[in-house]
Design an enzyme around this catalytic site. Structure first.
Site, PDB file in Angstrom:
ATOM      1  N   ASP A   5       9.154   7.666   4.501  1.00  0.00           N
ATOM      2  CA  ASP A   5       8.848   6.574   4.241  1.00  0.00           C
ATOM      3  C   ASP A   5       9.667   5.399   5.075  1.00  0.00           C
ATOM      4  OD1 ASP A   5       7.467   3.818   2.989  1.00  0.00           O
ATOM      5  OD2 ASP A   5       9.421   3.629   2.112  1.00  0.00           O
TER       6      ASP A   5
ATOM      7  N   ASP B  52       9.422   1.371   5.066  1.00  0.00           N
ATOM      8  CA  ASP B  52      10.015  -0.073   4.638  1.00  0.00           C
ATOM      9  C   ASP B  52      10.799   0.235   3.332  1.00  0.00           C
ATOM     10  OD1 ASP B  52       8.982  -1.636   6.623  1.00  0.00           O
ATOM     11  OD2 ASP B  52       7.004  -1.213   5.901  1.00  0.00           O
TER      12      ASP B  52
ATOM     13  N   GLY C 116       0.311  -5.210   4.083  1.00  0.00           N
ATOM     14  CA  GLY C 116       0.342  -6.851   4.300  1.00  0.00           C
ATOM     15  C   GLY C 116      -0.985  -7.551   4.322  1.00  0.00           C
ATOM     16  N   LYS C 117      -2.173  -6.999   4.840  1.00  0.00           N
ATOM     17  CA  LYS C 117      -3.223  -7.958   4.780  1.00  0.00           C
ATOM     18  C   LYS C 117      -3.740  -7.857   3.320  1.00  0.00           C
ATOM     19  CE  LYS C 117      -5.405  -5.142   8.004  1.00  0.00           C
ATOM     20  NZ  LYS C 117      -4.084  -4.318   8.665  1.00  0.00           N
ATOM     21  N   GLU C 118      -3.487  -6.781   2.585  1.00  0.00           N
ATOM     22  CA  GLU C 118      -4.008  -6.479   1.291  1.00  0.00           C
ATOM     23  C   GLU C 118      -3.024  -7.682   0.292  1.00  0.00           C
ATOM     24  OE1 GLU C 118      -3.397  -4.276   3.312  1.00  0.00           O
ATOM     25  OE2 GLU C 118      -5.042  -2.691   3.101  1.00  0.00           O
ATOM     26  N   ARG C 119      -1.814  -7.840   0.820  1.00  0.00           N
ATOM     27  CA  ARG C 119      -0.909  -8.637   0.044  1.00  0.00           C
ATOM     28  C   ARG C 119      -1.360 -10.005   0.179  1.00  0.00           C
ATOM     29  NH1 ARG C 119       4.262  -6.425   1.915  1.00  0.00           N
ATOM     30  NH2 ARG C 119       3.603  -4.782   0.607  1.00  0.00           N
TER      31      ARG C 119
ATOM     32  N   HIS D 177      -2.144 -11.701   9.941  1.00  0.00           N
ATOM     33  CA  HIS D 177      -1.272 -10.671   9.824  1.00  0.00           C
ATOM     34  C   HIS D 177      -0.843 -10.032  11.320  1.00  0.00           C
ATOM     35  CE1 HIS D 177      -0.361  -6.173   9.208  1.00  0.00           C
ATOM     36  NE2 HIS D 177       0.345  -7.092   8.152  1.00  0.00           N
TER      37      HIS D 177
HETATM   38  C1  XBP Z   1       5.708  -0.974   2.874  1.00  0.00           C
HETATM   39  C2  XBP Z   1       4.179  -1.865   2.752  1.00  0.00           C
HETATM   40  C3  XBP Z   1       4.079  -2.936   3.794  1.00  0.00           C
HETATM   41  C4  XBP Z   1       4.952  -3.664   4.312  1.00  0.00           C
HETATM   42  C5  XBP Z   1       4.641  -4.677   5.203  1.00  0.00           C
HETATM   43  O1  XBP Z   1       5.225   0.102   3.282  1.00  0.00           O
HETATM   44  O2  XBP Z   1       3.658  -1.820   1.811  1.00  0.00           O
HETATM   45  O3  XBP Z   1       2.893  -3.337   3.660  1.00  0.00           O
HETATM   46  O4  XBP Z   1       5.466  -4.453   3.171  1.00  0.00           O
HETATM   47  O5  XBP Z   1       4.242  -4.134   6.469  1.00  0.00           O
HETATM   48  P1  XBP Z   1       6.122   1.553   3.417  1.00  0.00           P
HETATM   49  P2  XBP Z   1       2.736  -4.381   6.887  1.00  0.00           P
HETATM   50  O6  XBP Z   1       7.005   1.229   2.238  1.00  0.00           O
HETATM   51  O7  XBP Z   1       5.037   2.683   3.103  1.00  0.00           O
HETATM   52  O8  XBP Z   1       6.779   1.513   4.601  1.00  0.00           O
HETATM   53  O9  XBP Z   1       2.699  -6.012   6.974  1.00  0.00           O
HETATM   54  O10 XBP Z   1       2.561  -3.772   8.397  1.00  0.00           O
HETATM   55  O11 XBP Z   1       1.637  -3.852   6.018  1.00  0.00           O
HETATM   56 MG    MG Z   2       8.735   1.824   1.226  1.00  0.00          MG
END
Ligand code: XBP
Ligand code: MG
Length: 252
Positions: A10, A12, A54-57, A79
């Site tokens: 993973d 983030d 991010g878009k879903e958030r 986004h």
């Molecule tokens: C984490 C997420 C991502 C990030 C933001 O992903 O849910 O949405 O928070 O990135 P992971 P984006 O832990 O699976 O790496 O805005 O590009 O979605």
């Molecule tokens: Mg993560």
């Protein structure tokens, strides 16, 4: 007994603590730039992390009435701007790798273990982190970079892990997932993978029941011992997580 042949990482929260001081800040910069009167503070962003993507958030925050309504194209535009801000923050070197990440990646690579990434974030955000936090050589060292919208359902659905396994032609039973969140753990579990979890400030109180090993950090040999939160296979001497521990998880 299933041997460790592949590790899917993973991004983030696992490779680096990108959420609070990276993604969150970049979202806020994009909102301000677009004239939207909404800023996600640290606690609010913690709640919003239950929504992956991010878009879903943003869509979720709109639906619950905290942001002005806008069509999907506008969300995607917003986004895209957020991603550009995020890339700049990462390029400025603001977000380092978490402890033990490079040690485990290097060790696994030298050992011939197939390495890949399975993340919800966009490819552009992932590429920035690889280039500036890990190093450009890792573009070739990862055998698959599975990211973002290439699958229909984001974590906690298993889609992104299934995509990566299929791309690699790798059986689930030989693959270990490294995650930081319960959504990530659920995704890995649903794909039939064993999973080691390294928690962070946003995820420490989440539910990881059934995960193979849950730790506060992967840690380093010459640093203070990490906290072992759960240890399903009763691994010994987990002062820091080693490749040997990860191999034991697979056969345990
Ligand atoms: C984490 C997420 C991502 C990030 C933001 O992903 O849910 O949405 O928070 O990135 P992971 P984006 O832990 O699976 O790496 O805005 O590009 O979605
Ligand atoms: Mg993560």
């Amino acid at each position: 007994m299933p041997e460790l042949k592949c590790m899917l990482w993973d991004v983030d929260g696992t490779l680096a603590d990108t959420e609070r001081d990276g993604h969150r800040v970049a979202f806020n910069m994009a909102f301000k730039e677009a004239g939207i009167e909404r800023q996600w503070d640290i606690a609010t962003y913690g709640e919003l992390l239950k929504v992956t993507g991010g878009k879903e958030r943003i869509q979720f925050d709109i639906e619950r009435g905290y942001m002005p309504d806008m069509p999907y194209e506008k969300i995607a535009e917003l986004h895209a701007r957020k991603t550009i801000h995020y890339q700049t923050l990462i390029a400025d070197g603001l977000i380092p790798l978490r402890s033990g990440v490079l040690r485990l990646l290097e060790g696994a690579y030298q050992d011939g273990i197939t390495l890949g990434v399975a993340t919800t974030t966009t490819p552009a955000a992932l590429h920035a982190l690889i280039e500036h936090a890990l190093g450009k050589e890792w573009f070739d060292r990862f055998a698959v970079l599975a990211a973002g919208d290439i699958v229909p359902h984001k974590k906690p659905a298993p889609d992104i892990y299934n995509y990566a396994l299929e791309a690699l032609g790798m059986p689930a039973e030989n693959t270990l997932a490294l995650e930081d969140s319960s959504n990530g753990w659920l995704s890995a579990q649903a794909a039939g993978l064993k999973c080691v979890v390294t928690v962070n400030g946003y995820t420490a109180n989440q539910n990881f029941e059934g995960a193979d090993l849950v730790v506060s950090e992967f840690g380093e040999r010459d640093a203070p011992a990490i906290e072992v939160i759960s240890n399903k296979h009763d691994l010994k001497a987990v002062e820091c997580v080693t490749l040997s521990h990860l191999k034991q998880v697979m056969v345990g």
